[in-house]
Design an enzyme around this catalytic site. Structure first.
Site, PDB file in Angstrom:
ATOM      1  N   CYS A 125      12.345 -11.903 -22.724  1.00 28.03           N
ATOM      2  CA  CYS A 125      11.846 -11.292 -23.954  1.00 28.03           C
ATOM      3  C   CYS A 125      10.445 -11.847 -24.190  1.00 28.03           C
ATOM      4  CB  CYS A 125      12.778 -11.495 -25.139  1.00 28.03           C
ATOM      5  SG  CYS A 125      12.882 -13.170 -25.790  1.00 28.03           S
ATOM      6  N   CYS A 174      13.781  -7.292 -24.876  1.00 29.56           N
ATOM      7  CA  CYS A 174      12.837  -7.113 -25.978  1.00 29.56           C
ATOM      8  C   CYS A 174      12.740  -5.625 -26.336  1.00 29.56           C
ATOM      9  CB  CYS A 174      11.469  -7.685 -25.640  1.00 29.56           C
ATOM     10  SG  CYS A 174      10.867  -7.338 -23.981  1.00 29.56           S
ATOM     11  N   CYS A 180       7.610  -4.929 -24.500  1.00 30.43           N
ATOM     12  CA  CYS A 180       7.907  -5.396 -23.149  1.00 30.43           C
ATOM     13  C   CYS A 180       6.823  -4.918 -22.201  1.00 30.43           C
ATOM     14  CB  CYS A 180       9.266  -4.869 -22.683  1.00 30.43           C
ATOM     15  SG  CYS A 180      10.649  -5.889 -23.152  1.00 30.43           S
TER      16      CYS A 180
END
Length: 141
Positions: free
Chosen positions: A9, A85, A90
């Site tokens: 993430c 994420c 991302c």
């Protein structure tokens, strides 16, 4: 065969940390020999206290984890990369994970207890399902 999985993430302070802890516990319970890691694209340097709390409430250990960047995990030991994420946050890391199987489990950045609870339960379900398929030798992810 999947030897290692990494959860990625942005800050490596909540979602990926929760995923790492859950995956370690489930892998151990199922007797799977899978290494589990987490990392952040821009690591925060800390684990969110609510992430720790939500895991402790479910008796999921996290004490051996810390916030780290992608350069701190053994890329060569990882076969599967799961981004946890939000889609818009991302960024592409194709070069870092070239040749790896990549999944995107877009999850919102949690801020409230209810959101952390949702993230934990969602990840438990997804990871359990993933590891059930691996345990059944069905590694078509």
């Amino acid at each position: 065969m999947i030897r290692g999985v990494a959860f990625i993430c942005v800050g490596n302070s909540a979602r990926s940390q929760i995923a790492e802890a859950i995956a370690k516990k489930i892998a151990k319970e199922k007797g799977l020999n899978i290494k589990v890691y987490s990392a952040g694209i821009q690591p925060s340097g800390f684990i969110n206290s609510m992430a720790i709390r939500i895991l402790e409430e479910d008796n999921i250990p996290i004490e051996d984890q810390y916030s780290k960047g992608m350069d701190q995990i053994p890329i060569n030991d990882i076969d599967l990369v799961i981004f946890v994420c939000e889609e818009s946050y991302c960024p592409s890391t194709d070069e870092v994970f070239k040749g790896k199987k990549i999944l995107h489990w877009y999850l919102p950045d949690p801020f409230s207890y209810e959101q952390f609870y949702f993230i934990r339960e969602s990840l438990k379900s997804r990871i359990n399902d993933l590891f059930e398929r691996l345990d059944a030798k069905d590694i078509q992810i």
